[in-house]
Design a protein around this motif. Structure first.
Motif, PDB file in Angstrom:
ATOM      1  N   ALA A 258       0.821  -1.206   0.000  1.00  0.00           N
ATOM      2  CA  ALA A 258       0.000   0.000   0.000  1.00  0.00           C
ATOM      3  C   ALA A 258       0.856   1.258   0.000  1.00  0.00           C
ATOM      4  CB  ALA A 258      -0.922   0.002   1.218  1.00  0.00           C
ATOM      5  N   ALA A 262      -3.638   5.168   0.601  1.00  0.00           N
ATOM      6  CA  ALA A 262      -4.560   4.031   0.713  1.00  0.00           C
ATOM      7  C   ALA A 262      -5.758   4.367   1.593  1.00  0.00           C
ATOM      8  CB  ALA A 262      -3.829   2.819   1.286  1.00  0.00           C
ATOM      9  N   TRP A 280      -5.990   0.384  -2.307  1.00  0.00           N
ATOM     10  CA  TRP A 280      -5.289   1.440  -3.035  1.00  0.00           C
ATOM     11  C   TRP A 280      -5.303   1.139  -4.536  1.00  0.00           C
ATOM     12  CZ3 TRP A 280      -3.065  -2.445  -0.297  1.00  0.00           C
ATOM     13  CH2 TRP A 280      -2.151  -3.277  -0.960  1.00  0.00           C
TER      14      TRP A 280
END
Length: 414
Positions: A258, A262, A280
């Motif tokens: 991520a 995110a 994400w």
């Protein structure tokens, strides 16, 4: 009756018997006639489907598209870090291959293979796919071409053989490793969810929740002053994200992590299960990682509520049975006490054990993987508070202000 007549009748009976046997054999399907064998596409696969240990699908220019291998934990995809394959789809394909019969000879001229899609996959523009099966004395290699445009069947050729064939059945081969994956991810029904919270990278958040488990709809929490909740459909949709969730693709978690933008989503159930999702966007794909846990306090509360409900239902049923017996209207027996009533401590232990097992099973599925979600699932998570509220009405200027603006415009034009 003399001896000559008896002999004649015996001969006639024998002739009739022979004729009946011949007629019976003539009327049998050809496949049952003695000496005739069915021409199978892959005879070595007949009755040996379970012996297959590896499948390699190769496309044009000898590019390996998917490698399915059977290991200690079942079938996995080598191109996907060993993630589980869809064994139902795999078995269905193998059984179709095992049942496929050679219906009709086609071309043995390699210059005409392309028309059937059975040219060697070393060819740059090959249309067919080579399927290699291991687990036999010799690997079985088949080139699966186009389906028959004039009827049932699929054009095939055993790799290394000149002769091509029309085989029975539709032998569809999945063309990518992702298509062979077992894509069921998680299934938590919305009626089990107590709340869903979405936290954005900019610090803003949105939350929907139910006051009680039996409520029909979710309510939007923390509505700003002067605003109103929008359609119940939006709030309910946000809370139903984990219901029947499937993924499009998967990669090892170490290869897809991520970023700082995110989203963080948390789904909490009435019985204490919590699923945290980090979502994400990367390279045009919507990726996510999942972690399950147990909220002990909520689990205790959920168990207490469930036990109280079980007790109330038992007492109602017992009272009804006693009343019926007293009035001699029924011979209904008293209901059996559920464990929640007969042994609440054991019942609580069992419920907690079930919840902990669910958490462990989910994490065994989640741990170590990043999942590519369908776009609509990502859109269902990527919600702001404005998405769940009625839109603001545009304010119309007051009449006096409108006239003043008109006069100002007129004066400026003079």
């Amino acid at each position: 009756m003399n001896k000559k007549t008896l002999i004649g009748l015996g001969v006639a009976a024998l002739v009739a018997l022979v004729a009946a046997v011949v007629l019976n054999q003539t009327n049998k399907p050809r496949s049952e006639n003695a000496g005739e064998k069915t021409a199978w596409l892959a005879p070595e696969l007949r009755d040996h489907v379970n012996d297959v240990s590896k499948i390699v699908v190769t496309g044009a220019d000898n590019k390996v598209l998917a490698t399915l291998e059977r290991g200690a934990n079942g079938w996995g995809l080598a191109e996907k870090g060993g993630y589980a394959a869809d064994t139902g789809k795999l078995r269905e394909f193998l059984l179709k291959l095992a049942d496929a019969k050679l219906l009709e000879q086609k071309t043995a001229n390699k210059d005409k293979y392309a028309a059937l899609g059975v040219e060697d996959v070393a060819t740059k523009d090959a249309k067919g796919l080579q399927v290699e099966l291991d687990g036999f004395a010799q690997p079985l290699k088949l080139i699966v071409g186009s389906t028959n445009p004039r009827g049932a069947g699929t054009f095939v050729r055993r790799a290394g053989d000149a002769q091509s064939w029309l085989a029975s059945g539709t032998l569809t081969v999945e063309k990518s490793a992702a298509d062979w994956l077992k894509k069921d991810l998680v299934d938590i029904a919305a009626n089990r969810i107590a709340s869903a919270t979405i936290a954005h990278a900019d610090g803003k958040s949105v939350r929907v929740a139910k006051d009680a488990e039996g409520d029909a709809n979710f309510k939007v929490a923390d509505i700003p002053k002067g605003r109103e909740a929008g359609s119940e459909f939006s709030a309910n949709g946000l809370a139903s994200t984990l219901g029947g969730m499937r993924f499009d693709d998967v990669v090892p978690a170490k290869d897809a992590t991520a970023g700082d933008k995110a989203l963080k989503a948390r789904y909490a159930t009435f019985d204490g299960l919590v699923v945290d999702v980090t979502v994400w966007e990367r390279d045009g794909k919507d990726e996510a990682q999942f972690v399950a846990s147990l909220d002990a306090a909520r689990a205790d509360k959920g168990i207490a509520v469930a036990q109280a409900k079980a007790k109330a239902e038992f007492e109602t049923a017992a009272a009804a049975a006693a009343s019926a017996k007293k009035d001699d209207k029924s011979i209904a027996e008293a209901p059996v006490k559920p464990l929640a009533v007969s042994d609440p401590v054991k019942d609580r232990e069992d419920r907690l054990a079930s919840l902990n097992k669910e958490v462990a099973d989910l994490n065994a599925h989640f741990n170590g993987w990043t999942f590519v979600l369908p776009a609509y699932k990502y859109a269902n998570i990527d919600k702001s508070i404005d998405d769940l509220l009625k839109p603001l009405e545009e304010k119309k200027p007051a009449e006096g202000a409108k006239n003043a603006a008109t006069r100002k415009t007129t004066k400026a034009g003079q």
